[in-house]
Each structure stands twice: as structure tokens, then as C-alpha cells.
Scaffold this motif. Structure first.
Motif, PDB file in Angstrom:
ATOM      1  N   GLU A 145       9.815  32.686   1.868  1.00 21.03           N
ATOM      2  CA  GLU A 145      11.063  33.342   1.503  1.00 21.03           C
ATOM      3  C   GLU A 145      12.143  32.996   2.524  1.00 21.03           C
ATOM      4  O   GLU A 145      11.995  33.225   3.727  1.00 21.03           O
ATOM      5  CB  GLU A 145      10.875  34.851   1.421  1.00 21.03           C
ATOM      6  N   SER A 205      13.717  36.381  -5.090  1.00 19.40           N
ATOM      7  CA  SER A 205      13.661  35.619  -3.849  1.00 19.40           C
ATOM      8  C   SER A 205      14.004  34.149  -4.061  1.00 19.40           C
ATOM      9  O   SER A 205      13.911  33.615  -5.162  1.00 19.40           O
ATOM     10  CB  SER A 205      12.260  35.721  -3.238  1.00 19.40           C
ATOM     11  N   ARG A 211      22.545  37.020   0.096  1.00 13.81           N
ATOM     12  CA  ARG A 211      21.266  37.697  -0.104  1.00 13.81           C
ATOM     13  C   ARG A 211      21.098  38.097  -1.567  1.00 13.81           C
ATOM     14  O   ARG A 211      22.043  38.568  -2.197  1.00 13.81           O
ATOM     15  CB  ARG A 211      21.161  38.944   0.770  1.00 13.81           C
ATOM     16  N   ARG A 235      20.977  30.159   1.449  1.00 15.60           N
ATOM     17  CA  ARG A 235      20.792  31.303   2.359  1.00 15.60           C
ATOM     18  C   ARG A 235      22.118  31.875   2.841  1.00 15.60           C
ATOM     19  O   ARG A 235      22.197  32.533   3.875  1.00 15.60           O
ATOM     20  CB  ARG A 235      19.929  30.901   3.560  1.00 15.60           C
ATOM     21  N   HIS A 257      15.080  34.096   3.372  1.00 16.95           N
ATOM     22  CA  HIS A 257      15.741  35.094   4.193  1.00 16.95           C
ATOM     23  C   HIS A 257      14.817  35.687   5.257  1.00 16.95           C
ATOM     24  O   HIS A 257      15.271  36.490   6.080  1.00 16.95           O
ATOM     25  CB  HIS A 257      16.322  36.201   3.314  1.00 16.95           C
ATOM     26  N   ARG A 258      13.551  35.310   5.234  1.00 15.42           N
ATOM     27  CA  ARG A 258      12.635  35.737   6.285  1.00 15.42           C
ATOM     28  C   ARG A 258      12.461  34.653   7.343  1.00 15.42           C
ATOM     29  O   ARG A 258      11.695  34.822   8.295  1.00 15.42           O
ATOM     30  CB  ARG A 258      11.280  36.111   5.683  1.00 15.42           C
ATOM     31  N   SER A 305      23.272  31.166  -2.727  1.00 10.50           N
ATOM     32  CA  SER A 305      22.005  31.873  -2.539  1.00 10.50           C
ATOM     33  C   SER A 305      20.896  30.895  -2.155  1.00 10.50           C
ATOM     34  O   SER A 305      20.082  31.182  -1.272  1.00 10.50           O
ATOM     35  CB  SER A 305      21.641  32.626  -3.816  1.00 10.50           C
TER      36      SER A 305
END
Length: 277
Positions: free
Chosen positions: A66, A59, A54, A51, A68-69, A48
Motif C-alpha cells: 500500500e 488502496s 489519499r 501518492r 501510503h504506508r 492518487s
């Protein structure tokens, strides 16, 4: 330096939570080792952080953003990840593998550069693989192969390197070889290293910071001498031990108790378990 942390992180496989509501900050410029019993979630947590998984909620933040953005290339320019048991296509040479580390920096407008070439050569030199650059990766010994993958992560030129059990399947001499290399990268270049290890004594030798994972969160964390205690080993690994001093490094050393025994993780302090020494 690159700051990596979690906020109220929950990870799950289907409906089964593995990590719950975890707030964690990885110390910058240090070697951090995640320890814990099989199935406790330490590798899941590392995935995690890298990355590769998810969150169910919460977060992972990389430099306050963040993760994952962010785009894959953006993350790869700040963090390198070496998963457990990586494999290369048949016939791929060491040089070709290490060059893959420069992929995050390639664009249509910016192709292979002198800087790319320098960083690849530096990575080969630091890992002692210059003379093996033209050898196929699948022809190398286990230790050499692991160094080739580490060289690829070095070519990414990131402050932060995450490794999932980098010593798995290696004999003791190759384990030391790989861990020495990672420690030197930290000491000489200030790289932040985060890795999962199973061997508690090697973890204590090489880590500045240890995180013991249990019960879907952090059982304890801190310097090896503060974390590695008989009580922690009992509660996290359900094993009796004494803690001695490593005669070479002076770090804590776990010696399993001769009459201790493994037991179900749920039975921690039941009467049938030998008392903590």
C-alpha cells in the motif's frame, strides 16, 4: 518492473466522490494514457496513483505494498511523478533542478556519489539539455523547461514515470518533442509511462494502452484501436465523430463530425443530439 494497481479505490473532495470502487492495473513496460472530459477525475486518479492524494477508501498498491504506508523516499525510488505546471525557484539552473532527482537516494551516510553524477549527466544527455545545464530554468522555452523537469524524473532512475498533462501550454512542435522523448524512454529503456493527455489523436499515436475515465470509473480500456470508437467518443465526450486512420502512423484518428455539437454530459443519447456516425 514496478507494478502499480488500485483495489476498490474511492477518491473524493469533501463529500463529493470523484472515483468510486475502482480496480485498475497499469500495464508494465507500456505507455498508458488516461483520457476523459474535463472534470471526469483522470488527473485526480493520477494524483492518487502518485501518492499525492489519499483515498477515501480502498488502496493504491505499488509492487503489492500500500503506497501510503511507504515512506516518501521509498516511493520516490520506485516511481517518478511530474505534476501539471511545475515551477522552479527563481534562478535555479537546469543542473540544480535535475540533481533534485537524486534526493531520494541521499542519506547522512551516503552523500553525492559517482553514480549520482553519472545518472544526472545521463538524464541531461537523454533530454538534449547538456549544453543548457547552467541556464536558469525560468529562462528556457516551454519545451526546454518541460524537458528539464523530465530530466529530473529520469535522474530518479525509476521504472515508472507518471505525468499529468505534460504537453499543456506547449505548441504543437514542443508537444511532439516531449511525447517523442517519453516514447523513446519506453522503447529503449522499458520504462512504464502513465500520463494524462487531452488530445485523442496524440494519445492514440503514442499509447499502447488507453484508459477512458467516466462516471467515477473506467468507461473502457485497451489498445487505441479498441478504445477509440465513435460510441466511446459520444459517451465520454458527448461529441459526434468519425474514426479514420492516421495517414502517417496508421493509428486511429478522431475527426469531429461537422454537424455534431457538445452537450451536457448527462444528455448523452437524447433525441436532440446528432446520432453517432
Amino acid at each position: 518492473m514496478t507494478l502499480l494497481q488500485t483495489n476498490a479505490l474511492t477518491l473524493a473532495y469533501g463529500d463529493t466522490p470523484i472515483i468510486e470502487n475502482l480496480d485498475l492495473q497499469i500495464p508494465e513496460g507500456q505507455v498508458t494514457v488516461l483520457i476523459g472530459s474535463n472534470g471526469c477525475g483522470k488527473s485526480t486518479l493520477l494524483r492518487s496513483l502518485a501518492r499525492l492524494m489519499r483515498p477515501k477508501s480502498g488502496s493504491v498498491l505499488l509492487d503489492g505494498k500500500e503506497i501510503h504506508r511507504s515512506s516518501t523516499k521509498e516511493v520516490a525510488r520506485n516511481m517518478a511523478i511530474l505534476p501539471q505546471g511545475p515551477s522552479a525557484p527563481e534562478g535555479l539552473t537546469v543542473l540544480q533542478l535535475v540533481k533534485q532527482g537524486r534526493y531520494p537516494y541521499q542519506t547522512w551516510l551516503k552523500q553525492w556519489s559517482e553514480e549520482d553524477e553519472r545518472l544526472v549527466n545521463d538524464a541531461l544527455r537523454m533530454t538534449g539539455l547538456t549544453d543548457l545545464a547552467d541556464r536558469p530554468v525560468d529562462s528556457l522555452s516551454g519545451g526546454q523547461r518541460q524537458r528539464a523537469w523530465i530530466a529530473m524524473t529520469l535522474a530518479q532512475n525509476t521504472d515508472l514515470i507518471l505525468l499529468d498533462e505534460p504537453t499543456t501550454y506547449l505548441d504543437l512542435s514542443h508537444q511532439i518533442e516531449v511525447l517523442d522523448l517519453l516514447y523513446e524512454l519506453n522503447q529503449e529503456q522499458g520504462r512504464t509511462i502513465v500520463m494524462v493527455l487531452h488530445d485523442l489523436n496524440l494519445a492514440c499515436r503514442y499509447a499502447h494502452h488507453i484508459i477512458a475515465v467516466k462516471d467515477k470509473g473506467v468507461h473502457s480500456q485497451g489498445a487505441p484501436e479498441d478504445v477509440l470508437t465513435p460510441q466511446m467518443v459520444k459517451e465520454v465526450f458527448c461529441m459526434d465523430c468519425i474514426i479514420a486512420q492516421d495517414p502517417i502512423f496508421g493509428t486511429p484518428m478522431c475527426v469531429p463530425h461537422g454537424k455534431g455539437r457538445l452537450c451536457n454530459d448527462r444528455c448523452l443519447l437524447k433525441a436532440e443530439c446528432v446520432s453517432v456516425k
